[in-house]
Design an enzyme around this catalytic site. Structure first.
Site, short mmCIF file in Angstrom:
data_model
loop_
_atom_site.label_atom_id
_atom_site.label_comp_id
_atom_site.label_asym_id
_atom_site.label_seq_id
_atom_site.Cartn_x
_atom_site.Cartn_y
_atom_site.Cartn_z
N ASP A 1 -5.97 17.80 -15.61
CA ASP A 1 -6.27 16.46 -16.13
C ASP A 1 -5.80 16.42 -17.58
O ASP A 1 -6.36 17.09 -18.45
CB ASP A 1 -7.78 16.19 -16.01
CG ASP A 1 -8.15 14.76 -16.42
OD1 ASP A 1 -7.44 14.18 -17.26
OD2 ASP A 1 -9.15 14.23 -15.90
N LYS B 1 -6.69 5.19 -20.17
CA LYS B 1 -6.88 5.65 -21.54
C LYS B 1 -5.59 5.47 -22.33
O LYS B 1 -5.14 4.35 -22.47
CB LYS B 1 -7.40 7.08 -21.52
CG LYS B 1 -8.55 7.32 -20.50
CD LYS B 1 -9.81 6.54 -20.81
CE LYS B 1 -10.84 6.54 -19.68
NZ LYS B 1 -11.23 7.83 -19.15
N ARG C 1 0.84 -1.20 0.00
CA ARG C 1 0.00 0.00 0.00
C ARG C 1 0.87 1.25 0.00
O ARG C 1 0.45 2.30 -0.48
CB ARG C 1 -0.98 0.00 1.20
CG ARG C 1 -1.85 1.25 1.28
CD ARG C 1 -3.16 1.06 2.03
NE ARG C 1 -3.02 0.36 3.29
CZ ARG C 1 -2.48 0.86 4.41
NH1 ARG C 1 -2.03 2.09 4.42
NH2 ARG C 1 -2.40 0.14 5.49
N TYR D 1 -14.65 15.58 -17.04
CA TYR D 1 -15.08 14.19 -17.05
C TYR D 1 -16.28 14.00 -16.09
O TYR D 1 -16.29 14.58 -15.00
CB TYR D 1 -13.90 13.31 -16.63
CG TYR D 1 -14.23 11.86 -16.51
CD1 TYR D 1 -14.48 11.09 -17.64
CD2 TYR D 1 -14.32 11.25 -15.26
CE1 TYR D 1 -14.81 9.76 -17.53
CE2 TYR D 1 -14.63 9.91 -15.15
CZ TYR D 1 -14.89 9.18 -16.29
OH TYR D 1 -15.20 7.86 -16.18
C1 PLP Z 1 -11.80 8.33 -18.01
C2 PLP Z 1 -11.42 9.66 -17.51
C3 PLP Z 1 -11.27 9.88 -16.13
C4 PLP Z 1 -11.55 8.80 -15.09
O1 PLP Z 1 -10.62 7.77 -15.17
P1 PLP Z 1 -10.91 6.27 -14.66
O2 PLP Z 1 -9.64 5.58 -14.95
O3 PLP Z 1 -12.09 5.77 -15.44
O4 PLP Z 1 -11.24 6.36 -13.21
C5 PLP Z 1 -10.85 11.13 -15.72
N1 PLP Z 1 -10.62 12.12 -16.61
C6 PLP Z 1 -10.78 11.95 -17.93
C7 PLP Z 1 -10.51 13.07 -18.86
C8 PLP Z 1 -11.19 10.71 -18.43
O5 PLP Z 1 -11.36 10.55 -19.74
#
Ligand code: PLP
Length: 422
Positions: A211, A236, A75, A128
């Site tokens: 992000d 992604k 962890r 998101y």
């Molecule tokens: C998919 C996504 C998230 C969330 O990510 P997870 O891995 O699904 O928790 C956050 N920000 C953006 C821009 C995303 O496309």
């Protein structure tokens, strides 16, 4: 020297280092690839060693020289996560990275590390759907009020209104997403960084969190533009094969310290197996993003010329007259492979189109090797208030497309066939 970054005068590029950086085969029986350290805990050689590791982990003593934290418990740390984190810092020019069980784990843990009751959290919109829910529905229950401003317009045109809405209250964090999901609207990172520095107080440096899931780390490096924390859904492009859920946060040693500590206590870290999968993905990240971006160009140009399509948003086709063209040129080095567009009509037409696709699957998520299409208004952004959806450009006719590695002419054929079915 597993962290060697130069040969003579030559500084090695991040893509080169994805195969080697931070891993020493000698420590693992000569294995060229890092093994999966599928273990919860690590044996100390002596009790004294255990005491020394804990004292460092809990900040009870300072590191000696460039001493790294010894392995304690998965962890807190694990070799697969540590090697992955070291590699992730390279593209973005960060000092530290922390990987998480999901993008949402990275985003929520980072925000919780900095926010306190009574704070305002400033954010761009759209963001998101999961981030939007956390910021607008969950944080207010903890006494933290969200104040939003729109992506896709020059920051100077919204800054005064934003200040009025904050009305002198303490800002605990600024969260932006650029390009924004799902519209590809841009936010000027440098301008928001200047605004954020103005929110600092004598005892608090306010983190600007970006992000960077859509373009990063290949086509946008927010730290160079003044961001403090870079956030990823590694599910992604970084993962890139639609087979792992993970996230990451990156930044300076100082700004990452509270986030790593919060991760330890929330237990939102990635598993060793996810870490290992992501290391494999990083080896092809640049190749995959470049190929997908190239394919997206073919697809976007096809869509732009189609009579049943309007409002094609792909950064590679941003007109020079668009007020955000200057931001794109300054901040991004490529357009990426996310396209949004509207079909003529509304939800019924969008659904007929989606249902007629054969190669492209109807699925949320993005950045994988396969192309995916979805309907933001009823899927990823279904939870966003309807009035807010309209303001943000999330209309009934809007479709979001993540272009993958199939031959772009095959993708265009699938799209042409499905558009005929509307
Ligand atoms: C998919 C996504 C998230 C969330 O990510 P997870 O891995 O699904 O928790 C956050 N920000 C953006 C821009 C995303 O496309």
């Amino acid at each position: 020297m597993t962290k060697r970054r130069r040969i003579g005068d030559r500084e090695l590029l991040p893509e080169t280092l994805m195969m080697s950086y931070g891993y020493d085969p000698v420590l693992s029986e000569g294995a060229v690839k890092s093994p999966i350290f599928q273990t919860s805990t690590f044996a100390f050689r002596t009790a004294e060693e255990g005491k020394a590791h804990f004292a460092l982990a809990y900040g009870l003593r300072e590191p000696v020289g460039d001493e790294q934290l010894g392995l304690i418990y998965s962890r807190l740390n694990n070799p697969d996560l540590e090697i992955l984190e070291d590699r992730l810092t390279l593209f973005d020019g960060a000092e530290r990275a922390a990987v998480f069980a999901s993008g949402m784990a990275a985003i929520t843990t980072s925000l919780l590390a900095y926010l306190r009751p009574g704070d305002v959290v400033v954010h761009s919109g759209p963001i998101y759907g999961g981030s939007d829910h956390f910021v607008r529905k969950i944080l207010p229950k903890m006494g933290i009020e969200p104040v939003g401003f729109p992506a896709g317009v020059p920051f100077g045109s919204v800054e005064a209104g934003l200040r009025r809405e904050i009305a002198g209250r303490p800002v605990g964090a600024v969260l932006i997403e650029t390009p924004a999901n799902p519209t590809n609207g841009l936010v000027d990172i440098a301008a928001v960084a200047r605004f954020t520095r103005g929110c600092d107080t004598a005892d608090r440096r306010v983190p600007l969190m970006v992000d960077n899931t859509f373009l990063g780390p290949i086509y946008q490096q927010p730290i160079a533009h003044g961001a403090d924390i870079v956030l990823y859904s590694a599910t992604k492009y970084i993962g890139g094969h639609s087979d792992v859920i993970a996230g990451a946060a990156l930044g300076s040693r100082e700004m990452m310290a509270p986030i790593s500590a919060m991760r330890t206590f929330l237990g939102t870290m990635a598993s060793p197996w996810s870490g290992w999968l992501l290391m494999r993905s990083l080896e092809t990240l640049k190749l995959r993003m470049e190929a997908a971006t190239h394919h997206a160009g073919t697809v976007a140009r096809f869509l732009t010329g189609h009579p049943r399509v309007r409002q094609v948003q792909w950064l590679g086709l941003l007109p020079a007259t668009d007020p955000m063209a200057e931001v794109y040129a300054r901040q991004c080095t490529g357009p990426g492979a996310m396209i949004s567009f509207e079909v003529h009509g509304g939800e019924a037409e969008a659904f007929r189109f989606l249902n007629a696709l054969t190669l492209i699957k109807i699925a949320v998520s993005l950045g994988g090797t396969e192309s995916l299409a979805q309907h933001p208004q009823t899927m990823t952004h279904a939870d966003v208030d309807p009035s807010h959806q309209a303001q943000l450009g999330i209309t009934p006719a809007l479709v979001r497309l993540s272009v993958g590695l199939e031959h772009p002419d095959d993708l265009a054929a699938d799209l042409a066939h499905a558009l005929d079915a509307i």
